[in-house]
Design an enzyme around this catalytic site. Structure first.
Site: not given
Ligand code: ASP
Length: 239
Positions: A93, A121, A123
């Site tokens: 990310t 899904r 996030g």
């Molecule tokens: N927060 C992101 C998600 O849950 C994943 C990540 O930060 O790597 O999709």
């Protein structure tokens, strides 16, 4: 998110947009806050956002990471845990927080989500107040980690509320909000900036982070707990 006006733009499920943050900014400018990419990708593309074939985004490292996660029957953070180590990859990310000369704060987050996530899904990253938040009166926050936990704790807004309403320092607020994330079984971290210009980065493991500090005239970068791994004068940075 633009903390001066609290306008925000976010997209989820992008498959073709090369620069999702720039596309999200277009939505912000239109006055939209959250959109399914499938519904707006073509329109944003026609408006000038670069589109790529979905295959362009696949790398050997990510494909291997996905195979490892599938074989284990697990959904994993792309930058932590066994899948990342197996693929030799611990960067994922991208989060950015910024403060301009007038004191306005802004935040942006771009992610591929979690590895081997179920179809459909969503996030925390595109959900304003969970993975991303900016309010020039208090903080700008961009989070990374197990999105479900950041959603359930309204993480980024929780940091804001602690600073703005409870008078906590940025460090106290981030630490307490991350404690809540851990309390619901999640892990992760964030980059955050307050109205005074203090920057923080927190994570359970390493977190690749870089900054420019115009007041000090310096840039820096760090990965683990160190305050600065490398750094130098801003004159070294090329536009
Ligand atoms: N927060 C992101 C998600 O849950 C994943 C990540 O930060 O790597 O999709």
């Amino acid at each position: 998110m633009d903390g001066a006006t609290r306008r925000a733009g976010a997209l989820c499920g992008t498959r073709r947009l090369r620069h999702p943050v720039s596309a999200a900014r277009r939505l912000l400018e239109e006055g939209r806050v959250l959109a399914l990419a499938a519904g707006v990708e073509d329109r944003l593309g026609a408006a000038g956002e670069e589109r790529m074939d979905p295959a362009w985004f696949i790398t050997a490292e990510r494909a291997a990471q996905l195979e490892t996660a599938r074989a284990a029957g697990r959904t994993l953070l792309d930058h932590a845990g066994e899948a990342a180590r197996a693929a030799g990859d611990d960067a994922g990310t991208v989060g950015a927080v910024a403060r301009d000369a007038a004191g306005a704060l802004a935040a942006a987050t771009s992610t591929g989500g979690m590895t081997n996530k179920p179809a459909g899904r969503v996030g925390d990253s595109p959900v304003i107040g969970a993975g991303t938040w900016a309010d020039s009166r208090s903080v700008a926050v961009s989070a990374t980690g197990v999105g479900e936990a950041f959603l359930r704790t309204a993480f980024a807004h929780e940091v804001d509320a602690r600073v703005r309403l409870a008078g906590q320092s940025l460090a106290e607020a981030v630490s307490a909000a991350l404690e809540q994330v851990r309390g619901v079984g999640g892990e992760g971290g964030c980059v955050a900036l307050d109205a005074a210009g203090a920057v923080l980065a927190f994570n359970s493991q390493g977190m690749y982070r870089a900054w420019v500090d115009p007041a000090a005239g310096r840039w820096g970068l760090a990965i683990f707990g160190e305050t600065e791994l490398e750094g130098g004068p801003m004159s070294e940075l090329v536009a």
